[in-house]
Scaffold this motif. Structure first.
Motif, PDB file in Angstrom:
ATOM      1  N   ARG A 193       0.846  -1.186   0.000  1.00 37.02           N
ATOM      2  CA  ARG A 193       0.000   0.000   0.000  1.00 37.02           C
ATOM      3  C   ARG A 193       0.886   1.241   0.000  1.00 37.02           C
ATOM      4  O   ARG A 193       2.058   1.144   0.309  1.00 37.02           O
ATOM      5  N   ARG A 194       0.249   2.403  -0.279  1.00 34.95           N
ATOM      6  CA  ARG A 194       1.000   3.655  -0.243  1.00 34.95           C
ATOM      7  C   ARG A 194       1.609   3.865   1.137  1.00 34.95           C
ATOM      8  O   ARG A 194       0.943   3.644   2.139  1.00 34.95           O
ATOM      9  N   GLY A 195       2.875   4.240   1.168  1.00 37.57           N
ATOM     10  CA  GLY A 195       3.503   4.584   2.454  1.00 37.57           C
ATOM     11  C   GLY A 195       3.964   3.394   3.266  1.00 37.57           C
ATOM     12  O   GLY A 195       4.454   3.553   4.379  1.00 37.57           O
ATOM     13  N   ASP A 196       3.781   2.189   2.776  1.00 35.96           N
ATOM     14  CA  ASP A 196       4.277   0.987   3.463  1.00 35.96           C
ATOM     15  C   ASP A 196       5.791   1.118   3.698  1.00 35.96           C
ATOM     16  O   ASP A 196       6.534   1.383   2.747  1.00 35.96           O
ATOM     17  N   PRO A 197       6.253   0.955   4.958  1.00 32.24           N
ATOM     18  CA  PRO A 197       7.692   1.172   5.213  1.00 32.24           C
ATOM     19  C   PRO A 197       8.582   0.210   4.417  1.00 32.24           C
ATOM     20  O   PRO A 197       9.682   0.589   4.000  1.00 32.24           O
ATOM     21  N   GLU A 198       8.105  -1.024   4.197  1.00 32.29           N
ATOM     22  CA  GLU A 198       8.924  -1.964   3.431  1.00 32.29           C
ATOM     23  C   GLU A 198       9.086  -1.478   1.991  1.00 32.29           C
ATOM     24  O   GLU A 198      10.152  -1.594   1.380  1.00 32.29           O
ATOM     25  N   PHE A 199       8.018  -0.876   1.455  1.00 35.52           N
ATOM     26  CA  PHE A 199       8.088  -0.344   0.092  1.00 35.52           C
ATOM     27  C   PHE A 199       9.053   0.836   0.016  1.00 35.52           C
ATOM     28  O   PHE A 199       9.867   0.932  -0.907  1.00 35.52           O
ATOM     29  N   GLU A 200       8.991   1.704   1.035  1.00 42.71           N
ATOM     30  CA  GLU A 200       9.908   2.855   1.059  1.00 42.71           C
ATOM     31  C   GLU A 200      11.363   2.379   1.108  1.00 42.71           C
ATOM     32  O   GLU A 200      12.231   2.913   0.415  1.00 42.71           O
ATOM     33  N   MET A 202      12.471  -0.411   0.006  1.00 47.96           N
ATOM     34  CA  MET A 202      12.805  -0.994  -1.289  1.00 47.96           C
ATOM     35  C   MET A 202      13.159   0.083  -2.328  1.00 47.96           C
ATOM     36  O   MET A 202      14.115  -0.050  -3.081  1.00 47.96           O
ATOM     37  N   LEU A 203      12.353   1.156  -2.319  1.00 52.84           N
ATOM     38  CA  LEU A 203      12.624   2.278  -3.237  1.00 52.84           C
ATOM     39  C   LEU A 203      14.045   2.775  -3.048  1.00 52.84           C
ATOM     40  O   LEU A 203      14.776   3.010  -4.015  1.00 52.84           O
ATOM     41  N   GLN A 204      14.424   2.880  -1.772  1.00 59.55           N
ATOM     42  CA  GLN A 204      15.733   3.449  -1.454  1.00 59.55           C
ATOM     43  C   GLN A 204      16.880   2.531  -1.864  1.00 59.55           C
ATOM     44  O   GLN A 204      17.837   2.967  -2.502  1.00 59.55           O
ATOM     45  N   VAL A 240      22.603  -3.835  -0.845  1.00 55.44           N
ATOM     46  CA  VAL A 240      22.481  -5.271  -1.112  1.00 55.44           C
ATOM     47  C   VAL A 240      22.081  -6.004   0.174  1.00 55.44           C
ATOM     48  O   VAL A 240      21.264  -6.920   0.141  1.00 55.44           O
ATOM     49  N   ALA A 241      22.613  -5.538   1.309  1.00 52.78           N
ATOM     50  CA  ALA A 241      22.278  -6.184   2.577  1.00 52.78           C
ATOM     51  C   ALA A 241      20.783  -6.037   2.866  1.00 52.78           C
ATOM     52  O   ALA A 241      20.121  -6.999   3.286  1.00 52.78           O
ATOM     53  N   VAL A 242      20.234  -4.846   2.615  1.00 47.58           N
ATOM     54  CA  VAL A 242      18.801  -4.627   2.859  1.00 47.58           C
ATOM     55  C   VAL A 242      17.971  -5.509   1.923  1.00 47.58           C
ATOM     56  O   VAL A 242      17.016  -6.167   2.331  1.00 47.58           O
TER      57      VAL A 242
END
Ligand code: STR
Length: 504
Positions: A193-200, A202-204, A240-242
Protein backbone atom coordinates in the motif's frame (compact mmCIF):
# COMPACT_ATOMS: atom_id res chain seq x y z
CA UNK A 1 77.61 -12.28 -21.11
CA UNK A 2 78.19 -11.34 -24.75
CA UNK A 3 77.43 -14.81 -26.17
CA UNK A 4 74.18 -14.88 -24.22
CA UNK A 5 73.17 -11.49 -25.65
CA UNK A 6 74.03 -12.58 -29.17
CA UNK A 7 72.05 -15.77 -28.72
CA UNK A 8 69.09 -13.78 -27.44
CA UNK A 9 69.19 -11.35 -30.35
CA UNK A 10 69.44 -14.24 -32.78
CA UNK A 11 66.46 -15.91 -31.17
CA UNK A 12 64.45 -12.68 -31.43
CA UNK A 13 65.39 -12.22 -35.07
CA UNK A 14 64.43 -15.82 -35.82
CA UNK A 15 61.10 -15.40 -34.05
CA UNK A 16 60.17 -12.28 -36.01
CA UNK A 17 61.28 -13.94 -39.25
CA UNK A 18 59.13 -16.96 -38.42
CA UNK A 19 56.15 -14.68 -37.69
CA UNK A 20 56.62 -12.85 -40.98
CA UNK A 21 56.89 -16.10 -42.89
CA UNK A 22 53.78 -17.39 -41.18
CA UNK A 23 52.00 -14.18 -42.03
CA UNK A 24 52.68 -14.76 -45.70
CA UNK A 25 51.05 -18.18 -45.66
CA UNK A 26 48.01 -17.37 -43.54
CA UNK A 27 46.15 -14.12 -44.09
CA UNK A 28 47.06 -11.80 -41.22
CA UNK A 29 44.40 -11.35 -38.60
CA UNK A 30 42.59 -8.05 -38.96
CA UNK A 31 41.78 -6.48 -35.63
CA UNK A 32 39.28 -3.67 -35.12
CA UNK A 33 40.79 -0.17 -35.11
CA UNK A 34 41.84 0.76 -31.65
CA UNK A 35 41.66 3.94 -29.58
CA UNK A 36 45.09 4.98 -28.33
CA UNK A 37 45.90 3.35 -25.02
CA UNK A 38 48.51 3.59 -22.30
CA UNK A 39 49.87 0.83 -20.09
CA UNK A 40 47.74 0.02 -17.03
CA UNK A 41 45.03 2.65 -17.58
CA UNK A 42 44.35 1.73 -21.20
CA UNK A 43 42.21 4.21 -23.15
CA UNK A 44 40.80 5.72 -19.99
CA UNK A 45 42.02 9.24 -20.76
CA UNK A 46 39.71 9.23 -23.77
CA UNK A 47 36.75 8.19 -21.68
CA UNK A 48 37.39 10.15 -18.50
CA UNK A 49 35.10 13.05 -17.76
CA UNK A 50 32.33 11.75 -20.01
CA UNK A 51 29.69 10.07 -17.91
CA UNK A 52 27.40 9.46 -20.90
CA UNK A 53 29.29 6.48 -22.28
CA UNK A 54 26.63 5.55 -24.86
CA UNK A 55 26.86 9.01 -26.43
CA UNK A 56 30.65 9.00 -26.41
CA UNK A 57 30.75 5.54 -28.03
CA UNK A 58 28.23 6.79 -30.60
CA UNK A 59 30.32 9.82 -31.53
CA UNK A 60 33.63 7.89 -31.67
CA UNK A 61 32.27 6.17 -34.81
CA UNK A 62 33.13 9.27 -36.82
CA UNK A 63 36.80 8.70 -36.26
CA UNK A 64 37.05 4.93 -35.81
CA UNK A 65 34.18 3.46 -37.84
CA UNK A 66 31.22 1.49 -36.51
CA UNK A 67 33.31 -1.29 -34.91
CA UNK A 68 36.35 -0.35 -32.88
CA UNK A 69 38.23 -1.43 -29.80
CA UNK A 70 39.68 0.16 -26.71
CA UNK A 71 41.24 -0.85 -23.44
CA UNK A 72 39.45 -0.32 -20.18
CA UNK A 73 42.15 -0.93 -17.64
CA UNK A 74 43.40 -4.36 -18.60
CA UNK A 75 40.25 -5.40 -20.51
CA UNK A 76 40.15 -5.47 -24.27
CA UNK A 77 36.74 -4.05 -25.22
CA UNK A 78 35.11 -4.12 -28.65
CA UNK A 79 32.32 -1.62 -29.25
CA UNK A 80 29.63 -2.62 -31.78
CA UNK A 81 27.52 0.21 -33.22
CA UNK A 82 25.86 -1.40 -36.25
CA UNK A 83 22.86 -3.70 -36.13
CA UNK A 84 24.31 -6.27 -38.54
CA UNK A 85 27.33 -6.78 -36.30
CA UNK A 86 25.07 -6.79 -33.24
CA UNK A 87 22.94 -9.54 -34.76
CA UNK A 88 26.04 -11.53 -35.61
CA UNK A 89 27.15 -11.35 -31.97
CA UNK A 90 23.77 -11.97 -30.37
CA UNK A 91 22.04 -14.31 -32.81
CA UNK A 92 24.37 -15.99 -35.30
CA UNK A 93 27.22 -16.52 -32.84
CA UNK A 94 25.13 -16.24 -29.69
CA UNK A 95 26.80 -19.13 -27.88
CA UNK A 96 30.34 -17.97 -28.70
CA UNK A 97 29.61 -14.57 -27.23
CA UNK A 98 27.41 -15.71 -24.33
CA UNK A 99 29.94 -14.99 -21.56
CA UNK A 100 29.76 -12.19 -19.02
CA UNK A 101 32.65 -10.38 -17.34
CA UNK A 102 33.12 -10.71 -13.58
CA UNK A 103 33.11 -7.29 -11.96
CA UNK A 104 33.41 -6.24 -8.32
CA UNK A 105 29.99 -4.58 -8.22
CA UNK A 106 27.97 -7.25 -10.01
CA UNK A 107 29.70 -9.99 -7.99
CA UNK A 108 28.66 -8.19 -4.84
CA UNK A 109 25.07 -7.89 -6.10
CA UNK A 110 24.76 -11.49 -7.28
CA UNK A 111 26.95 -13.48 -4.85
CA UNK A 112 29.63 -14.00 -7.50
CA UNK A 113 27.33 -14.46 -10.46
CA UNK A 114 24.65 -16.81 -9.13
CA UNK A 115 21.89 -14.92 -10.91
CA UNK A 116 20.92 -14.96 -14.59
CA UNK A 117 21.60 -11.50 -16.05
CA UNK A 118 25.19 -11.11 -14.81
CA UNK A 119 26.23 -14.78 -14.60
CA UNK A 120 28.47 -16.16 -17.32
CA UNK A 121 27.46 -19.01 -19.60
CA UNK A 122 27.43 -22.52 -18.06
CA UNK A 123 25.19 -25.61 -18.08
CA UNK A 124 23.83 -24.56 -14.70
CA UNK A 125 23.06 -21.06 -16.00
CA UNK A 126 21.22 -22.60 -18.95
CA UNK A 127 19.15 -24.78 -16.64
CA UNK A 128 18.39 -21.86 -14.32
CA UNK A 129 17.27 -19.67 -17.20
CA UNK A 130 15.07 -22.44 -18.55
CA UNK A 131 13.29 -22.74 -15.21
CA UNK A 132 12.57 -19.03 -15.08
CA UNK A 133 11.46 -19.04 -18.69
CA UNK A 134 9.07 -21.92 -17.97
CA UNK A 135 7.69 -20.22 -14.86
CA UNK A 136 7.19 -16.90 -16.68
CA UNK A 137 5.53 -18.60 -19.65
CA UNK A 138 3.21 -20.43 -17.28
CA UNK A 139 2.07 -17.14 -15.73
CA UNK A 140 1.97 -15.55 -19.19
CA UNK A 141 -0.26 -18.32 -20.54
CA UNK A 142 -2.74 -17.71 -17.81
CA UNK A 143 -2.27 -14.08 -18.72
CA UNK A 144 -5.83 -13.47 -17.64
CA UNK A 145 -4.56 -13.64 -14.07
CA UNK A 146 -1.66 -11.37 -14.92
CA UNK A 147 -3.94 -9.00 -16.79
CA UNK A 148 -6.19 -8.81 -13.75
CA UNK A 149 -3.24 -7.91 -11.53
CA UNK A 150 -2.02 -5.20 -13.91
CA UNK A 151 -5.51 -3.73 -14.26
CA UNK A 152 -5.93 -3.70 -10.47
CA UNK A 153 -2.74 -1.63 -10.22
CA UNK A 154 -3.74 0.59 -13.16
CA UNK A 155 -7.03 1.35 -11.41
CA UNK A 156 -5.20 2.22 -8.21
CA UNK A 157 -2.79 4.44 -10.17
CA UNK A 158 -5.71 6.29 -11.76
CA UNK A 159 -7.22 6.82 -8.33
CA UNK A 160 -4.03 8.43 -7.08
CA UNK A 161 -3.97 10.66 -10.16
CA UNK A 162 -7.59 11.67 -9.51
CA UNK A 163 -6.78 12.56 -5.93
CA UNK A 164 -3.93 14.87 -6.90
CA UNK A 165 -5.65 16.31 -9.94
CA UNK A 166 -4.76 19.83 -10.99
CA UNK A 167 -1.80 19.92 -8.59
CA UNK A 168 1.81 19.32 -9.63
CA UNK A 169 2.59 15.65 -9.14
CA UNK A 170 5.81 13.65 -9.24
CA UNK A 171 4.53 10.47 -10.85
CA UNK A 172 7.72 8.47 -10.30
CA UNK A 173 6.85 6.90 -6.92
CA UNK A 174 3.31 6.15 -8.09
CA UNK A 175 4.47 4.46 -11.28
CA UNK A 176 7.12 2.55 -9.31
CA UNK A 177 4.56 1.30 -6.80
CA UNK A 178 2.20 0.16 -9.55
CA UNK A 179 4.96 -1.75 -11.36
CA UNK A 180 6.46 -3.11 -8.11
CA UNK A 181 3.09 -4.49 -7.07
CA UNK A 182 2.75 -6.37 -10.37
CA UNK A 183 6.17 -7.97 -9.91
CA UNK A 184 5.50 -8.59 -6.21
CA UNK A 185 2.24 -10.34 -6.98
CA UNK A 186 3.98 -12.42 -9.61
CA UNK A 187 7.04 -13.35 -7.50
CA UNK A 188 5.68 -13.48 -3.96
CA UNK A 189 1.86 -13.11 -4.10
CA UNK A 190 2.09 -9.91 -2.08
CA UNK A 191 1.72 -6.18 -2.68
CA UNK A 192 2.29 -2.82 -1.04
CA UNK A 193 0.00 0.00 0.00
CA UNK A 194 1.00 3.65 -0.24
CA UNK A 195 3.50 4.58 2.45
CA UNK A 196 4.28 0.99 3.46
CA UNK A 197 7.69 1.17 5.21
CA UNK A 198 8.92 -1.96 3.43
CA UNK A 199 8.09 -0.34 0.09
CA UNK A 200 9.91 2.86 1.06
CA UNK A 201 12.96 0.79 2.03
CA UNK A 202 12.81 -0.99 -1.29
CA UNK A 203 12.62 2.28 -3.24
CA UNK A 204 15.73 3.45 -1.45
CA UNK A 205 17.89 0.38 -1.84
CA UNK A 206 16.91 -0.01 -5.50
CA UNK A 207 18.04 3.54 -6.24
CA UNK A 208 21.31 2.86 -4.42
CA UNK A 209 21.93 -0.26 -6.50
CA UNK A 210 21.07 1.43 -9.79
CA UNK A 211 23.41 4.30 -8.92
CA UNK A 212 26.41 2.08 -8.20
CA UNK A 213 26.26 -1.24 -10.04
CA UNK A 214 27.71 -2.11 -13.46
CA UNK A 215 28.52 1.45 -14.53
CA UNK A 216 32.01 0.73 -15.80
CA UNK A 217 33.15 2.53 -12.67
CA UNK A 218 36.80 2.62 -11.69
CA UNK A 219 36.46 -0.13 -9.13
CA UNK A 220 35.13 -2.45 -11.84
CA UNK A 221 38.08 -1.60 -14.09
CA UNK A 222 40.71 -1.83 -11.37
CA UNK A 223 39.48 -4.43 -8.89
CA UNK A 224 42.31 -3.75 -6.44
CA UNK A 225 40.62 -0.40 -5.69
CA UNK A 226 38.02 -2.31 -3.66
CA UNK A 227 40.57 -2.66 -0.87
CA UNK A 228 40.63 1.11 -0.38
CA UNK A 229 37.78 3.12 1.15
CA UNK A 230 35.18 3.61 -1.54
CA UNK A 231 31.90 5.45 -0.93
CA UNK A 232 29.98 3.88 -3.81
CA UNK A 233 30.99 0.38 -2.88
CA UNK A 234 30.00 0.97 0.74
CA UNK A 235 26.59 2.22 -0.44
CA UNK A 236 26.15 -0.80 -2.68
CA UNK A 237 27.06 -3.13 0.18
CA UNK A 238 24.45 -1.52 2.45
CA UNK A 239 21.76 -1.65 -0.24
CA UNK A 240 22.48 -5.27 -1.11
CA UNK A 241 22.28 -6.18 2.58
CA UNK A 242 18.80 -4.63 2.86
CA UNK A 243 17.65 -6.37 -0.32
CA UNK A 244 19.02 -9.71 0.82
CA UNK A 245 17.21 -9.47 4.13
CA UNK A 246 13.96 -8.86 2.29
CA UNK A 247 14.54 -11.73 -0.13
CA UNK A 248 15.49 -14.07 2.71
CA UNK A 249 12.26 -13.26 4.55
CA UNK A 250 10.15 -14.05 1.48
CA UNK A 251 12.16 -17.21 0.95
CA UNK A 252 11.52 -18.51 4.49
CA UNK A 253 7.80 -17.73 4.18
CA UNK A 254 7.63 -19.61 0.90
CA UNK A 255 9.43 -22.66 2.19
CA UNK A 256 6.81 -22.93 4.91
CA UNK A 257 3.91 -22.31 2.56
CA UNK A 258 5.23 -24.87 0.12
CA UNK A 259 4.72 -27.75 2.51
CA UNK A 260 1.06 -26.81 2.77
CA UNK A 261 0.97 -26.66 -1.04
CA UNK A 262 -0.75 -23.28 -1.15
CA UNK A 263 1.90 -21.20 -2.93
CA UNK A 264 1.56 -20.61 -6.65
CA UNK A 265 3.85 -17.71 -7.47
CA UNK A 266 7.20 -17.52 -9.20
CA UNK A 267 9.25 -18.11 -6.08
CA UNK A 268 7.19 -21.22 -5.29
CA UNK A 269 7.57 -22.46 -8.87
CA UNK A 270 11.36 -22.11 -8.66
CA UNK A 271 11.48 -23.76 -5.23
CA UNK A 272 9.50 -26.70 -6.59
CA UNK A 273 11.80 -26.97 -9.62
CA UNK A 274 14.79 -27.02 -7.26
CA UNK A 275 13.27 -29.74 -5.06
CA UNK A 276 12.32 -31.80 -8.11
CA UNK A 277 15.86 -31.57 -9.34
CA UNK A 278 17.25 -32.74 -6.02
CA UNK A 279 14.86 -35.68 -5.78
CA UNK A 280 15.36 -36.57 -9.36
CA UNK A 281 18.24 -38.94 -9.83
CA UNK A 282 18.83 -37.99 -13.42
CA UNK A 283 22.41 -37.41 -14.54
CA UNK A 284 21.70 -33.74 -15.10
CA UNK A 285 20.37 -33.40 -11.56
CA UNK A 286 23.46 -35.01 -10.10
CA UNK A 287 25.85 -32.87 -12.06
CA UNK A 288 24.18 -29.52 -11.48
CA UNK A 289 23.61 -28.01 -8.09
CA UNK A 290 21.07 -25.24 -7.82
CA UNK A 291 21.71 -23.76 -4.37
CA UNK A 292 19.52 -21.49 -2.23
CA UNK A 293 21.82 -18.66 -3.29
CA UNK A 294 21.04 -19.34 -6.95
CA UNK A 295 17.34 -19.24 -6.24
CA UNK A 296 17.53 -16.04 -4.19
CA UNK A 297 19.70 -14.26 -6.73
CA UNK A 298 17.42 -15.32 -9.58
CA UNK A 299 14.39 -13.89 -7.83
CA UNK A 300 16.44 -10.77 -7.02
CA UNK A 301 17.13 -10.38 -10.74
CA UNK A 302 13.53 -10.79 -11.81
CA UNK A 303 12.41 -8.40 -9.12
CA UNK A 304 15.06 -5.76 -9.84
CA UNK A 305 14.71 -6.02 -13.59
CA UNK A 306 10.92 -6.12 -13.42
CA UNK A 307 10.74 -2.93 -11.37
CA UNK A 308 13.54 -0.73 -12.69
CA UNK A 309 13.08 -1.27 -16.40
CA UNK A 310 9.30 -0.94 -16.76
CA UNK A 311 9.14 2.03 -14.38
CA UNK A 312 11.87 3.79 -16.33
CA UNK A 313 10.09 3.27 -19.66
CA UNK A 314 6.82 4.57 -18.22
CA UNK A 315 8.57 7.69 -16.95
CA UNK A 316 10.15 8.26 -20.39
CA UNK A 317 6.77 7.74 -22.04
CA UNK A 318 5.09 10.35 -19.84
CA UNK A 319 7.95 12.80 -20.40
CA UNK A 320 7.77 12.43 -24.20
CA UNK A 321 3.99 12.89 -24.09
CA UNK A 322 4.56 16.23 -22.32
CA UNK A 323 6.95 17.25 -25.08
CA UNK A 324 4.74 15.98 -27.91
CA UNK A 325 1.10 16.78 -26.97
CA UNK A 326 -0.02 15.94 -30.53
CA UNK A 327 1.08 12.32 -29.97
CA UNK A 328 -0.92 12.20 -26.75
CA UNK A 329 -3.96 13.61 -28.57
CA UNK A 330 -3.66 10.99 -31.30
CA UNK A 331 -3.48 8.15 -28.76
CA UNK A 332 -6.54 9.52 -27.02
CA UNK A 333 -8.48 9.78 -30.30
CA UNK A 334 -7.66 6.15 -30.98
CA UNK A 335 -8.71 5.14 -27.46
CA UNK A 336 -11.97 7.09 -27.73
CA UNK A 337 -12.84 5.52 -31.07
CA UNK A 338 -11.93 1.93 -30.31
CA UNK A 339 -12.76 1.65 -26.61
CA UNK A 340 -14.85 4.68 -25.68
CA UNK A 341 -15.64 5.53 -22.09
CA UNK A 342 -17.99 2.76 -21.03
CA UNK A 343 -15.33 0.15 -20.30
CA UNK A 344 -11.67 -0.18 -19.37
CA UNK A 345 -8.90 -1.07 -21.84
CA UNK A 346 -7.88 -4.72 -21.90
CA UNK A 347 -5.09 -6.75 -23.49
CA UNK A 348 -7.30 -7.94 -26.33
CA UNK A 349 -7.53 -4.31 -27.51
CA UNK A 350 -3.87 -4.27 -28.47
CA UNK A 351 -4.45 -5.00 -32.16
CA UNK A 352 -7.06 -2.25 -32.30
CA UNK A 353 -4.66 0.40 -30.98
CA UNK A 354 -1.70 0.46 -33.39
CA UNK A 355 -0.79 4.06 -32.64
CA UNK A 356 -0.43 3.43 -28.91
CA UNK A 357 1.63 0.31 -29.66
CA UNK A 358 3.80 2.36 -32.04
CA UNK A 359 4.29 5.01 -29.36
CA UNK A 360 5.58 2.35 -26.96
CA UNK A 361 7.95 1.08 -29.65
CA UNK A 362 9.17 4.61 -30.28
CA UNK A 363 9.85 5.27 -26.58
CA UNK A 364 11.90 2.05 -26.45
CA UNK A 365 13.80 3.18 -29.55
CA UNK A 366 14.59 6.75 -28.65
CA UNK A 367 15.53 6.02 -25.02
CA UNK A 368 16.61 2.37 -24.82
CA UNK A 369 16.40 1.19 -21.19
CA UNK A 370 19.78 -0.46 -21.44
CA UNK A 371 21.77 1.69 -23.90
CA UNK A 372 24.87 -0.54 -23.87
CA UNK A 373 23.10 -3.80 -22.90
CA UNK A 374 25.22 -5.81 -20.42
CA UNK A 375 28.70 -6.56 -21.86
CA UNK A 376 29.16 -9.97 -23.51
CA UNK A 377 32.42 -11.94 -23.40
CA UNK A 378 33.90 -13.99 -26.26
CA UNK A 379 34.23 -17.54 -24.88
CA UNK A 380 36.58 -18.63 -27.70
CA UNK A 381 38.62 -16.91 -30.41
CA UNK A 382 36.03 -15.59 -32.83
CA UNK A 383 35.23 -12.97 -35.45
CA UNK A 384 32.73 -10.21 -36.08
CA UNK A 385 32.35 -9.35 -39.75
CA UNK A 386 35.87 -9.28 -41.16
CA UNK A 387 37.50 -8.65 -37.78
CA UNK A 388 39.30 -11.09 -35.53
CA UNK A 389 38.13 -11.07 -31.93
CA UNK A 390 40.34 -12.76 -29.33
CA UNK A 391 38.94 -15.03 -26.62
CA UNK A 392 38.09 -13.04 -23.48
CA UNK A 393 37.29 -9.79 -25.33
CA UNK A 394 34.38 -7.83 -23.86
CA UNK A 395 31.77 -6.95 -26.45
CA UNK A 396 29.68 -3.84 -25.83
CA UNK A 397 26.60 -3.53 -28.03
CA UNK A 398 25.75 0.14 -28.36
CA UNK A 399 21.97 0.05 -28.66
CA UNK A 400 21.91 3.83 -28.64
CA UNK A 401 23.87 3.91 -31.92
CA UNK A 402 21.72 1.17 -33.44
CA UNK A 403 18.54 3.08 -32.53
CA UNK A 404 19.93 6.44 -33.72
CA UNK A 405 21.62 5.29 -36.94
CA UNK A 406 20.94 7.98 -39.54
CA UNK A 407 21.22 5.49 -42.39
CA UNK A 408 18.42 3.40 -40.90
CA UNK A 409 16.17 6.00 -39.29
CA UNK A 410 14.87 9.27 -40.65
CA UNK A 411 15.64 12.07 -38.18
CA UNK A 412 16.45 9.62 -35.37
CA UNK A 413 16.43 12.38 -32.74
CA UNK A 414 12.78 13.12 -33.34
CA UNK A 415 10.01 11.39 -31.41
CA UNK A 416 7.69 10.10 -34.10
CA UNK A 417 5.59 6.96 -33.46
CA UNK A 418 4.27 7.23 -37.03
CA UNK A 419 7.62 5.92 -38.36
CA UNK A 420 6.58 2.40 -37.30
CA UNK A 421 3.30 2.44 -39.28
CA UNK A 422 2.26 2.63 -42.93
CA UNK A 423 -0.80 4.59 -44.11
CA UNK A 424 -3.15 1.74 -43.25
CA UNK A 425 -1.80 1.62 -39.71
CA UNK A 426 0.03 -1.67 -40.29
CA UNK A 427 3.29 -2.15 -38.46
CA UNK A 428 6.43 -1.70 -40.59
CA UNK A 429 9.54 -3.85 -40.09
CA UNK A 430 12.51 -2.18 -38.41
CA UNK A 431 15.81 -4.07 -38.63
CA UNK A 432 17.97 -1.61 -36.69
CA UNK A 433 15.94 -2.09 -33.51
CA UNK A 434 16.71 -4.40 -30.56
CA UNK A 435 15.21 -2.88 -27.40
CA UNK A 436 15.15 -6.25 -25.60
CA UNK A 437 18.45 -7.54 -26.99
CA UNK A 438 18.34 -10.84 -28.92
CA UNK A 439 19.55 -14.43 -28.88
CA UNK A 440 20.23 -16.72 -25.96
CA UNK A 441 20.45 -13.86 -23.46
CA UNK A 442 17.40 -11.97 -24.77
CA UNK A 443 15.28 -10.25 -22.10
CA UNK A 444 13.10 -12.75 -20.21
CA UNK A 445 10.51 -10.17 -19.32
CA UNK A 446 9.65 -8.81 -22.78
CA UNK A 447 6.08 -10.13 -22.88
CA UNK A 448 5.35 -8.99 -19.33
CA UNK A 449 6.85 -5.55 -20.00
CA UNK A 450 4.77 -5.04 -23.13
CA UNK A 451 1.57 -6.01 -21.32
CA UNK A 452 2.31 -3.56 -18.51
CA UNK A 453 3.33 -0.67 -20.76
CA UNK A 454 0.22 -1.09 -22.87
CA UNK A 455 -2.27 -1.39 -20.03
CA UNK A 456 -0.82 1.33 -17.78
CA UNK A 457 -0.64 3.86 -20.61
CA UNK A 458 -4.05 2.96 -22.03
CA UNK A 459 -5.73 3.26 -18.62
CA UNK A 460 -4.07 6.58 -17.80
CA UNK A 461 -4.67 8.23 -21.16
CA UNK A 462 -8.26 7.06 -21.43
CA UNK A 463 -9.01 9.06 -18.31
CA UNK A 464 -6.37 11.81 -18.04
CA UNK A 465 -4.46 14.30 -20.12
CA UNK A 466 -0.93 14.75 -18.84
CA UNK A 467 0.30 18.32 -19.05
CA UNK A 468 3.50 20.18 -18.16
CA UNK A 469 3.43 22.77 -15.40
CA UNK A 470 2.23 26.12 -16.76
CA UNK A 471 4.82 28.86 -17.09
CA UNK A 472 7.76 26.53 -16.50
CA UNK A 473 10.27 25.18 -19.01
CA UNK A 474 9.65 21.59 -20.09
CA UNK A 475 11.76 19.03 -18.19
CA UNK A 476 14.86 17.97 -20.14
CA UNK A 477 15.02 14.84 -22.28
CA UNK A 478 18.64 13.94 -21.48
CA UNK A 479 19.05 10.60 -19.80
CA UNK A 480 21.51 9.70 -17.09
CA UNK A 481 23.66 6.74 -18.09
CA UNK A 482 23.82 3.77 -15.74
CA UNK A 483 22.69 0.16 -15.61
CA UNK A 484 19.43 1.67 -16.87
CA UNK A 485 19.11 5.00 -18.71
CA UNK A 486 17.50 7.10 -16.02
CA UNK A 487 15.04 10.00 -16.35
CA UNK A 488 15.53 13.17 -14.32
CA UNK A 489 12.80 13.87 -11.77
CA UNK A 490 9.91 15.97 -13.08
CA UNK A 491 6.34 16.94 -12.23
CA UNK A 492 3.14 16.82 -14.27
CA UNK A 493 -0.47 17.96 -14.05
CA UNK A 494 -2.94 15.16 -14.56
CA UNK A 495 -6.23 16.60 -15.82
CA UNK A 496 -9.35 14.49 -15.86
CA UNK A 497 -10.68 14.44 -19.40
CA UNK A 498 -14.01 16.09 -20.15
CA UNK A 499 -15.94 12.86 -20.69
CA UNK A 500 -14.99 11.65 -17.20
CA UNK A 501 -15.72 14.97 -15.56
CA UNK A 502 -19.27 14.80 -16.79
CA UNK A 503 -19.43 11.42 -15.12
CA UNK A 504 -20.12 9.37 -18.26
C1 STR B 1 18.23 -3.03 -10.64
C2 STR B 1 18.36 -2.79 -9.16
C3 STR B 1 18.18 -4.05 -8.36
O1 STR B 1 17.73 -3.99 -7.23
C4 STR B 1 18.52 -5.28 -8.98
C5 STR B 1 18.93 -5.40 -10.31
C6 STR B 1 19.35 -6.72 -10.84
C7 STR B 1 18.86 -6.97 -12.23
C8 STR B 1 19.18 -5.81 -13.18
C9 STR B 1 18.55 -4.52 -12.62
C10 STR B 1 19.08 -4.19 -11.20
C11 STR B 1 18.75 -3.36 -13.60
C12 STR B 1 18.27 -3.68 -15.01
C13 STR B 1 18.90 -4.96 -15.56
C14 STR B 1 18.58 -6.07 -14.56
C15 STR B 1 18.94 -7.33 -15.31
C16 STR B 1 18.53 -7.04 -16.75
C17 STR B 1 18.24 -5.53 -16.83
C18 STR B 1 20.40 -4.76 -15.76
C19 STR B 1 20.55 -3.77 -11.21
C20 STR B 1 18.70 -4.90 -18.13
O2 STR B 1 19.48 -5.44 -18.85
C21 STR B 1 18.14 -3.58 -18.48
Amino acid sequence: MVPILVALLLALALLSFWRLAKGKVEPRAKYPRSLPSLPIIGSLLHLAGNPQLHLLFHSLQKKYGSLYSLRMGSHYVVVVNHYLHAKEVLLKKGKTFAGRPHTVTTDMLTRDGKDIAFASYSPLWKFQRKQVHAALTMFGKGSLALEKIICREAASLCETLSASQDAPLDMAPELTRAVTNVVCSLCFSSCYRRGDPEFEAMLQYSQGIVDTVARESLVDLFPWLQFFPNKDLALLKRCVAVRDQLLQKKFEEHKEALSSGSADDLMAALLRAKLNMENNNSRLGQRLQLTDDHLLMTVGDIFGAGVETTTTVLKWAVLFLLHYPEVQRKIQEELDQKIGFARHPQLSDRQQLPYLEATIREVLRIRPVSPLLIPHVALTDASIGEYTIPKGAHIVINLWSIHHDEKEWEKPGEFNPGRFLDEQGTQLPSPSYLPFGAGIRVCLGEALAKMELFLFLAWMLQRFTLEPLAGQPLPGLEGKFGVVLQVQAFKVMARLRAAWREGV
